[in-house]
Design a protein around this motif. Structure first.
Motif, PDB file in Angstrom:
ATOM      1  N   PRO A  67       1.014  -1.261   0.184  1.00 14.41           N
ATOM      2  CA  PRO A  67       0.064  -0.021  -0.008  1.00 14.41           C
ATOM      3  C   PRO A  67       0.827   1.270   0.040  1.00 14.41           C
ATOM      4  O   PRO A  67       1.919   1.384   0.896  1.00 14.41           O
ATOM      5  CB  PRO A  67      -0.810  -0.179   1.451  1.00 14.41           C
ATOM      6  CG  PRO A  67      -0.094  -0.853   2.200  1.00 14.41           C
ATOM      7  CD  PRO A  67       0.845  -1.674   1.243  1.00 14.41           C
ATOM      8  N   LEU A  68       0.522   2.438  -0.821  1.00 13.52           N
ATOM      9  CA  LEU A  68       1.483   3.345  -0.966  1.00 13.52           C
ATOM     10  C   LEU A  68       0.510   4.671  -0.800  1.00 13.52           C
ATOM     11  O   LEU A  68      -0.819   4.387  -1.153  1.00 13.52           O
ATOM     12  CB  LEU A  68       1.871   3.651  -2.333  1.00 13.52           C
ATOM     13  CG  LEU A  68       2.905   2.480  -2.755  1.00 13.52           C
ATOM     14  CD1 LEU A  68       3.296   2.589  -4.219  1.00 13.52           C
ATOM     15  CD2 LEU A  68       4.046   2.336  -1.812  1.00 13.52           C
ATOM     16  N   THR A  69       0.873   5.557   0.070  1.00 12.99           N
ATOM     17  CA  THR A  69      -0.167   6.742   0.368  1.00 12.99           C
ATOM     18  C   THR A  69       0.631   8.050   0.646  1.00 12.99           C
ATOM     19  O   THR A  69       1.856   8.001   0.893  1.00 12.99           O
ATOM     20  CB  THR A  69      -0.859   6.244   1.720  1.00 12.99           C
ATOM     21  OG1 THR A  69      -1.893   7.322   2.023  1.00 12.99           O
ATOM     22  CG2 THR A  69       0.167   6.148   3.038  1.00 12.99           C
ATOM     23  N   ALA A  73      -2.096  15.695   3.649  1.00 17.08           N
ATOM     24  CA  ALA A  73      -3.312  15.961   2.864  1.00 17.08           C
ATOM     25  C   ALA A  73      -2.525  16.986   1.859  1.00 17.08           C
ATOM     26  O   ALA A  73      -1.792  17.896   2.080  1.00 17.08           O
ATOM     27  CB  ALA A  73      -4.262  16.699   3.653  1.00 17.08           C
ATOM     28  N   GLY A  74      -3.388  16.926   0.623  1.00 16.05           N
ATOM     29  CA  GLY A  74      -3.050  17.919  -0.497  1.00 16.05           C
ATOM     30  C   GLY A  74      -4.026  17.716  -1.514  1.00 16.05           C
ATOM     31  O   GLY A  74      -4.569  16.591  -1.746  1.00 16.05           O
ATOM     32  N   GLN A  75      -4.061  18.402  -2.557  1.00 15.98           N
ATOM     33  CA  GLN A  75      -4.799  18.354  -3.643  1.00 15.98           C
ATOM     34  C   GLN A  75      -4.340  17.630  -4.707  1.00 15.98           C
ATOM     35  O   GLN A  75      -3.189  18.019  -4.880  1.00 15.98           O
ATOM     36  CB  GLN A  75      -5.342  19.771  -4.199  1.00 15.98           C
ATOM     37  CG  GLN A  75      -6.306  19.750  -5.264  1.00 15.98           C
ATOM     38  CD  GLN A  75      -6.841  20.897  -5.868  1.00 15.98           C
ATOM     39  OE1 GLN A  75      -6.137  22.286  -5.347  1.00 15.98           O
ATOM     40  NE2 GLN A  75      -7.906  21.047  -6.349  1.00 15.98           N
ATOM     41  N   LYS A  95       0.587  12.765  -7.373  1.00 13.92           N
ATOM     42  CA  LYS A  95       1.309  13.920  -6.909  1.00 13.92           C
ATOM     43  C   LYS A  95       0.270  14.897  -6.527  1.00 13.92           C
ATOM     44  O   LYS A  95      -1.027  15.133  -6.786  1.00 13.92           O
ATOM     45  CB  LYS A  95       2.045  14.574  -7.729  1.00 13.92           C
ATOM     46  CG  LYS A  95       2.736  15.663  -7.546  1.00 13.92           C
ATOM     47  CD  LYS A  95       3.904  16.240  -8.441  1.00 13.92           C
ATOM     48  CE  LYS A  95       4.838  17.306  -8.216  1.00 13.92           C
ATOM     49  NZ  LYS A  95       5.338  18.056  -9.118  1.00 13.92           N
ATOM     50  N   THR A  96       0.389  15.558  -5.248  1.00 13.33           N
ATOM     51  CA  THR A  96      -0.261  16.426  -4.723  1.00 13.33           C
ATOM     52  C   THR A  96       0.522  17.913  -4.748  1.00 13.33           C
ATOM     53  O   THR A  96       1.549  17.974  -5.447  1.00 13.33           O
ATOM     54  CB  THR A  96      -0.497  16.407  -3.103  1.00 13.33           C
ATOM     55  OG1 THR A  96       0.940  16.302  -2.354  1.00 13.33           O
ATOM     56  CG2 THR A  96      -1.301  15.121  -3.043  1.00 13.33           C
ATOM     57  N   SER A 297      -6.356  14.720  -0.998  1.00  9.21           N
ATOM     58  CA  SER A 297      -6.161  13.507  -0.563  1.00  9.21           C
ATOM     59  C   SER A 297      -5.880  13.806   1.008  1.00  9.21           C
ATOM     60  O   SER A 297      -5.787  14.593   1.423  1.00  9.21           O
ATOM     61  CB  SER A 297      -4.700  13.120  -1.241  1.00  9.21           C
ATOM     62  OG  SER A 297      -3.632  13.823  -0.797  1.00  9.21           O
ATOM     63  N   ASP A 298      -5.896  12.653   1.888  1.00  8.54           N
ATOM     64  CA  ASP A 298      -5.423  12.274   3.054  1.00  8.54           C
ATOM     65  C   ASP A 298      -4.700  11.007   3.237  1.00  8.54           C
ATOM     66  O   ASP A 298      -4.045  10.534   2.037  1.00  8.54           O
ATOM     67  CB  ASP A 298      -6.602  12.386   3.895  1.00  8.54           C
ATOM     68  CG  ASP A 298      -7.637  11.234   3.628  1.00  8.54           C
ATOM     69  OD1 ASP A 298      -7.209  10.125   3.010  1.00  8.54           O
ATOM     70  OD2 ASP A 298      -8.775  11.496   3.693  1.00  8.54           O
TER      71      ASP A 298
END
Length: 490
Positions: A67-69, A73-75, A95-96, A297-298
């Motif tokens: 799992p990659l995360t 947080a970011g758009q 990418k954020t 994203s979070d």
């Protein structure tokens, strides 16, 4: 005579009755029932394979799901993959927005550069050139002190009261002489100059001023200059001592600590910038990518990958009664309900050392790795597995049911059948012999024969019985008395 005739008649009836009853019994047994025929069920000893297996149902899964995360947080401003895509190690998957993170990295890079410059300046301030300069500064300061000391001595002499009184008296004498000379010149009619008189007056004024406090003020000023020169010498000597000693370990350590702190902060900023991207750590296939461009994203926004080249696994639970027989490396046959006739080979790759108990039933997890990738398998499928815990190939075998246990010995019945046909019937006679054998692996269907039999020998695997019946129509009658119906008259 009538009595004799009567007796003869009933004897005849009795004989006939016996004959009828006996004939009926013989006819019934002869024509309606035949004896049961027992037939041996035989099989031949033949070469084959005996496999002992443990069966179970398992679930197909990826051996390594990564799992990659995002760590913050970011758009999401870039999404470069979808489910099923193949990716390379180092490839940016998503990418954020990282504009603020880029700025933080720039600022921390500047802080590192500044700290490094300070250390370099510290080191460069202690070298041969600066040492020579410090030595020169001390020499100049020493000269300044000497000059100041000389000036102080002169000022002290000039401020002596007796010296000042004498200077005033001398100045007055010069003025008196210049005044007399000037008066004589005027009286004689010669052109007279007042220059000497003026100079004498100025000199008198100067010494009088000095006597009236000017010399004392000059002494105070020179004393201050002397102290300043001495302070300058002390400072120059201290700088020279520092240059000769070089930078202290404390100064160096402090400057280096500043650099380390700045580098740590830079690394943290760079990590934050890097974490604005999801990057594939290895060559892999994307299992899932439930993200969308523009969404916020979070840390729960995950892209799942599985490394390329890793074959699927099947995870199954094995009963504790069987787990002792399961070992890593054992071969496994895998089938699916949808393709029951197609076997997929694999091997046991992991056997749990601790079981799981549910409703008082304990099982152990066993992982089996597929030998080669198969288009039939998909992660999440149910699969049937047969773990081959023991197997012998190209050995002599007979059906397991043919083995007879007598005491502690194993035997089989070797059969040599003979048959004869007569009057439309088959009569079988079995020539059988009990033969001791040594057995090996038994899988419940076939058993390995290590010694005692040869290939092709016929053995008894069981018996069956049959009964043949036929029906014959028969008529019976009851015999009656004589024709006259009674004894003769008297």
């Amino acid at each position: 005579m009538n009595k004799k005739w009567f007796r003869k008649k009933w004897v005849t009836i009795g004989v006939v009755s016996v004959l009828v009853l006996g004939g009926g019994y013989w006819g019934y047994n002869h024509f309606t029932t035949k004896p049961a025929v027992t037939t041996n069920i035989t099989a031949k000893a033949k070469m084959g394979t005996v496999s002992k297996v443990i069966t179970a149902t398992g679930t197909v899964s990826f051996p390594h799901s990564i799992p990659l995360t995002f760590t913050q947080a970011g758009q999401i401003v870039a999404l470069n993959v979808k489910m099923g895509d193949s990716v390379k190690a180092g490839q940016v998957l998503a990418k954020t927005d990282d504009s603020s993170l880029q700025l933080a990295v720039t600022q921390q890079q500047a802080a590192v550069t500044s700290a490094q410059a300070k250390l370099q300046t510290l080191k460069e301030s202690f070298n041969t050139q600066t040492l020579a300069s410090a030595q020169s500064a001390v020499a100049l300061a020493q000269q300044g002190v000497a000059t100041a000391q000389q000036s102080l001595t002169t000022a002290q002499q000039n401020a002596e009261p007796n010296y000042l009184a004498n200077q005033v008296s001398l100045a007055k004498s010069v003025v008196q002489q210049a005044s007399n000379d000037y008066a004589k010149a005027q009286q004689s009619g010669t052109t007279a100059s007042s220059t000497a008189l003026n100079q004498a007056l100025v000199a008198l004024t100067t010494v009088q001023n000095a006597q009236n406090g000017g010399a004392a003020q000059a002494l105070v000023s020179v004393q201050a200059q002397c102290r300043s020169a001495q302070a300058g010498l002390t400072s120059a000597q201290a700088q020279l001592a520092l240059q000769e000693q070089g930078p202290t370990s404390g100064n160096i350590a402090s400057a280096e600590a500043d650099i380390n702190t700045a580098q740590v902060q830079l690394a943290s900023a760079q990590k934050d910038l890097l974490n604005a991207e999801i990057i594939a750590p290895v060559d892999a296939v994307v299992v899932s990518a439930p993200l969308q461009l523009g969404q916020k994203s979070d840390t729960t926004s995950i892209i799942t990958i599985t490394p390329t080249g890793n074959n699927l696994e099947v995870n199954a639970s094995i009963a504790q009664s069987d787990i002792a027989q399961v070992k890593v490396g054992q071969k496994v046959d895998i089938t699916l309900d949808s393709n029951a006739d197609q076997k997929i080979s694999g091997a046991v790759s992991l056997v749990a050392i601790q079981g799981t108990t549910v409703s008082n039933v304990t099982t152990f997890a066993v992982t089996m790795t597929v030998d080669q990738a198969s288009d039939l398998l998909r992660a999440g499928m149910n699969a049937n597995v047969s773990i081959i815990v023991a197997e012998v190939k190209n050995v002599l075998t007979v059906p397991s049911g043919a083995i007879k246990t007598i005491g502690d010995k194993k035997e089989v019945i070797v059969s040599a059948m003979t048959s004869a046909k007569s009057s439309g019937q088959v009569d079988q006679a079995a020539n059988v012999q009990y033969v001791p054998v040594e057995i090996g692996l038994d899988d419940g269907t076939n058993v390995e024969i290590k010694s005692g039999l040869k290939e092709g020998q016929e053995i008894v695997n069981g018996t069956s019985s049959s009964k043949t019946t036929s029906t014959t129509k028969a008529t019976s009658s009851i015999l009656g008395g004589g024709g006259d119906g009674g004894p003769p008259p008297n």
